[in-house]
Design a protein around this motif. Sequence first.
Motif, PDB file in Angstrom:
ATOM      1  N   GLY A 205      -9.978  -3.672  10.134  1.00 11.01           N
ATOM      2  CA  GLY A 205     -10.374  -2.931  11.446  1.00 11.01           C
ATOM      3  C   GLY A 205     -11.834  -3.385  11.642  1.00 11.01           C
ATOM      4  O   GLY A 205     -12.106  -4.616  11.688  1.00 11.01           O
ATOM      5  N   GLU A 206     -12.600  -2.240  11.842  1.00  8.73           N
ATOM      6  CA  GLU A 206     -14.007  -2.363  11.972  1.00  8.73           C
ATOM      7  C   GLU A 206     -14.634  -3.082  10.923  1.00  8.73           C
ATOM      8  O   GLU A 206     -14.238  -2.740   9.444  1.00  8.73           O
ATOM      9  N   PRO A 207     -15.553  -3.963  10.826  1.00 10.92           N
ATOM     10  CA  PRO A 207     -16.376  -4.807   9.847  1.00 10.92           C
ATOM     11  C   PRO A 207     -16.646  -3.700   8.886  1.00 10.92           C
ATOM     12  O   PRO A 207     -17.484  -2.722   9.434  1.00 10.92           O
ATOM     13  N   GLY A 208     -16.509  -3.999   7.461  1.00 11.81           N
ATOM     14  CA  GLY A 208     -17.321  -2.839   6.577  1.00 11.81           C
ATOM     15  C   GLY A 208     -16.268  -1.827   6.104  1.00 11.81           C
ATOM     16  O   GLY A 208     -16.516  -1.023   5.142  1.00 11.81           O
ATOM     17  N   ASN A 209     -15.048  -1.618   6.715  1.00 13.90           N
ATOM     18  CA  ASN A 209     -13.920  -0.743   6.462  1.00 13.90           C
ATOM     19  C   ASN A 209     -13.641  -1.205   4.880  1.00 13.90           C
ATOM     20  O   ASN A 209     -13.373  -2.216   4.460  1.00 13.90           O
ATOM     21  N   VAL A 210     -13.297  -0.269   4.016  1.00 19.11           N
ATOM     22  CA  VAL A 210     -12.715  -0.280   2.885  1.00 19.11           C
ATOM     23  C   VAL A 210     -11.307  -0.752   2.889  1.00 19.11           C
ATOM     24  O   VAL A 210     -10.531   0.090   3.466  1.00 19.11           O
ATOM     25  N   VAL A 211     -10.744  -1.926   2.333  1.00 15.41           N
ATOM     26  CA  VAL A 211      -9.152  -2.068   2.434  1.00 15.41           C
ATOM     27  C   VAL A 211      -8.688  -2.521   1.054  1.00 15.41           C
ATOM     28  O   VAL A 211      -9.500  -3.307   0.485  1.00 15.41           O
ATOM     29  N   ARG A 212      -7.592  -1.969   0.725  1.00 18.51           N
ATOM     30  CA  ARG A 212      -7.113  -2.172  -0.452  1.00 18.51           C
ATOM     31  C   ARG A 212      -5.573  -2.896  -0.363  1.00 18.51           C
ATOM     32  O   ARG A 212      -4.870  -2.179   0.641  1.00 18.51           O
ATOM     33  N   PRO A 213      -4.868  -3.420  -1.258  1.00 15.44           N
ATOM     34  CA  PRO A 213      -3.377  -3.804  -0.939  1.00 15.44           C
ATOM     35  C   PRO A 213      -2.594  -2.474  -1.025  1.00 15.44           C
ATOM     36  O   PRO A 213      -1.512  -2.554  -0.480  1.00 15.44           O
ATOM     37  N   GLU A 214      -3.085  -1.497  -1.656  1.00 15.35           N
ATOM     38  CA  GLU A 214      -2.174  -0.484  -1.923  1.00 15.35           C
ATOM     39  C   GLU A 214      -2.207   0.627  -0.943  1.00 15.35           C
ATOM     40  O   GLU A 214      -1.782   1.609  -1.246  1.00 15.35           O
ATOM     41  N   ASP A 215      -3.356   0.305   0.090  1.00 15.19           N
ATOM     42  CA  ASP A 215      -3.281   1.286   1.218  1.00 15.19           C
ATOM     43  C   ASP A 215      -2.050   1.615   1.812  1.00 15.19           C
ATOM     44  O   ASP A 215      -1.520   2.697   2.257  1.00 15.19           O
ATOM     45  N   LYS A 216      -0.812   0.778   1.823  1.00 14.37           N
ATOM     46  CA  LYS A 216       0.401   0.780   2.587  1.00 14.37           C
ATOM     47  C   LYS A 216       1.061   2.069   1.673  1.00 14.37           C
ATOM     48  O   LYS A 216       1.615   2.835   2.770  1.00 14.37           O
ATOM     49  N   GLN A 217       1.086   1.883   0.486  1.00 15.44           N
ATOM     50  CA  GLN A 217       1.864   3.128  -0.072  1.00 15.44           C
ATOM     51  C   GLN A 217       1.119   4.222  -0.195  1.00 15.44           C
ATOM     52  O   GLN A 217       1.619   5.392  -0.057  1.00 15.44           O
ATOM     53  N   ASN A 218      -0.228   4.094  -0.230  1.00 17.15           N
ATOM     54  CA  ASN A 218      -1.096   5.518  -0.274  1.00 17.15           C
ATOM     55  C   ASN A 218      -1.110   6.076   1.009  1.00 17.15           C
ATOM     56  O   ASN A 218      -1.263   7.369   1.119  1.00 17.15           O
ATOM     57  N   PHE A 219      -0.859   5.432   2.062  1.00 17.66           N
ATOM     58  CA  PHE A 219      -0.726   5.995   3.533  1.00 17.66           C
ATOM     59  C   PHE A 219       0.509   7.206   3.391  1.00 17.66           C
ATOM     60  O   PHE A 219       0.365   8.131   3.875  1.00 17.66           O
ATOM     61  N   THR A 220       1.388   6.472   3.042  1.00 11.71           N
ATOM     62  CA  THR A 220       2.738   7.305   2.905  1.00 11.71           C
ATOM     63  C   THR A 220       2.378   8.747   2.238  1.00 11.71           C
ATOM     64  O   THR A 220       2.923   9.587   2.383  1.00 11.71           O
ATOM     65  N   LYS A 221       1.894   8.484   0.898  1.00  9.55           N
ATOM     66  CA  LYS A 221       1.488   9.561  -0.108  1.00  9.55           C
ATOM     67  C   LYS A 221       0.406  10.430   0.600  1.00  9.55           C
ATOM     68  O   LYS A 221       0.434  11.666   0.349  1.00  9.55           O
ATOM     69  N   LEU A 222      -0.514  10.010   1.483  1.00  8.06           N
ATOM     70  CA  LEU A 222      -1.440  10.690   1.966  1.00  8.06           C
ATOM     71  C   LEU A 222      -0.523  11.782   3.067  1.00  8.06           C
ATOM     72  O   LEU A 222      -0.928  12.862   3.163  1.00  8.06           O
ATOM     73  N   LEU A 223       0.293  11.171   3.801  1.00  5.57           N
ATOM     74  CA  LEU A 223       0.944  11.848   4.743  1.00  5.57           C
ATOM     75  C   LEU A 223       1.791  12.901   3.987  1.00  5.57           C
ATOM     76  O   LEU A 223       1.963  14.319   4.381  1.00  5.57           O
ATOM     77  N   ALA A 224       2.243  12.772   3.036  1.00  3.37           N
ATOM     78  CA  ALA A 224       3.186  13.508   1.988  1.00  3.37           C
ATOM     79  C   ALA A 224       2.146  14.954   1.627  1.00  3.37           C
ATOM     80  O   ALA A 224       2.602  15.890   1.668  1.00  3.37           O
ATOM     81  N   GLU A 225       0.872  14.415   1.111  1.00  3.75           N
ATOM     82  CA  GLU A 225       0.101  15.365   0.748  1.00  3.75           C
ATOM     83  C   GLU A 225      -0.234  16.509   1.836  1.00  3.75           C
ATOM     84  O   GLU A 225      -0.522  17.956   1.751  1.00  3.75           O
ATOM     85  N   PHE A 226      -0.626  15.967   2.918  1.00  7.79           N
ATOM     86  CA  PHE A 226      -0.872  16.714   4.262  1.00  7.79           C
ATOM     87  C   PHE A 226       0.175  17.633   4.465  1.00  7.79           C
ATOM     88  O   PHE A 226       0.138  18.663   4.727  1.00  7.79           O
ATOM     89  N   ARG A 227       1.243  16.932   4.428  1.00  6.93           N
ATOM     90  CA  ARG A 227       2.693  17.900   4.956  1.00  6.93           C
ATOM     91  C   ARG A 227       2.946  19.116   3.938  1.00  6.93           C
ATOM     92  O   ARG A 227       3.102  20.277   4.297  1.00  6.93           O
TER      93      ARG A 227
END
Length: 439
Positions: A205-227
């Motif tokens: 996204g914006e230059p300087g953002n931290v990006v990891r290959p596992e973000d895809k799975q971790n986004f789902t897990k983050l939603l689950a934790e929020f829920r």
Amino acid sequence: MRRLLGIAIAITTVLAGAAAAPAAASAGSHRDGFVRVGYFTQWGIYGRAFPVKKLDTSGAASRLTHINYAFGNVSEDGRCYVDGGPGEGDAWADYQRPVPAEESVDGVADTWGEPLNGNFGQLQKLKAKHKNLKVLISLGGWSWSTYFSNAALTDASRKKFVASCIDLYLKGNLPNPDGSAGGPGSLAGVFDGVDLDWEWPGSNGEPGNVVRPEDKQNFTKLLAEFRTQLDALGRTSRKHYELTAFVPANPATIDAGFEVKKIFKYLDFATVQGYDFHGTWEQRANQQSALRVPAGAPDNPDFSVDSTIQAWVDRGAPRRELVLGVPYFGRGWTGVTGGQNGLFGTATGPAPATFEAGSEDYKKLKTLPSAGFTVHRDLRAGHAWLWDGTTFWTYDDPALVLQKVLYIRTRGLGGAMMWSLDGDDDSATLTRTIHFGLR
């Protein structure tokens, strides 16, 4: 509205040959009717002179179901916070600034030392007038998605991050560093949930953002934790706290960052990027928010509202949980030569504008026909533009917004989202049009 009704008949005729039959609501949908979600920007109170009060006086607040407050920040160590330094936050605008009477929703001026001033205090007053209006804190955005990947990285980091967001925004425990505004529970009851605007998991996204290959799975897990944590809080307060997310148009970005079949288990709905398909990062004047790819478009594949929605549906998203984003701003180029009344012409650079070259609010663009610009419209593709022979602006006017409302209905989508409310005029013309079609 009579003129819009006439245009609606023409639009309906065009759509009849192009649109599929309405889709049924998803089995998991618990909402009645359409949502109408508007983003209120923290910084809009400054140069744009758009205080919360304008949502009331313009008539916008009574025609919205949700307001998303943009934005909340994410720290490098993975927590929600409002105590950052310059460029990292604006606690003064959020809750410290004493709002004068002429900018106050109820006409009463804030006084120094009250627990809740600023935009947050005004949102509290707005909700008191509009009982059914929900307000969500939107986290991230283009500039503040830098450390989402850190927050989502592990089970421990996700628990810590979500707990910090709930403590700050829902339990309302604002910092009180100078003994003035803020303090324990000072924000409680203002926010009704959380909107995640991570731009983008697994992609730059914006230059300087931290990006990891596992973000895809971790986004789902983050939603689950929020829920999980939102539901736990809701059991004590007997309230459903909403969880939404802003999601991208680019299929490659969808595939890199979103487990589409999984995330809607946790979301109330997702707002879909329906704009920025093209802009002044390119040297060709083009549409930024067309319903369908216009005839003669030079890019293949190209972006459009319809292809974006279809990309999400093809990957398993329920139509009823997709809320279409509508821009209250336009993209513009100057020094344009060639093309079809400027469309697809070659440009020398971004068009001059009020705050940012190449980007202008609807309220300004609507005045350009009186300054020598001609409105051009492609009903079948669903886009409009302004052209004066040199400068080209792609934008959404009330007629095009009404066409998109009809699209939302025929496609069985969940509603409309607007970025951002300060781009509308003082009569909330675009918001009134959306409400007219989705009430």
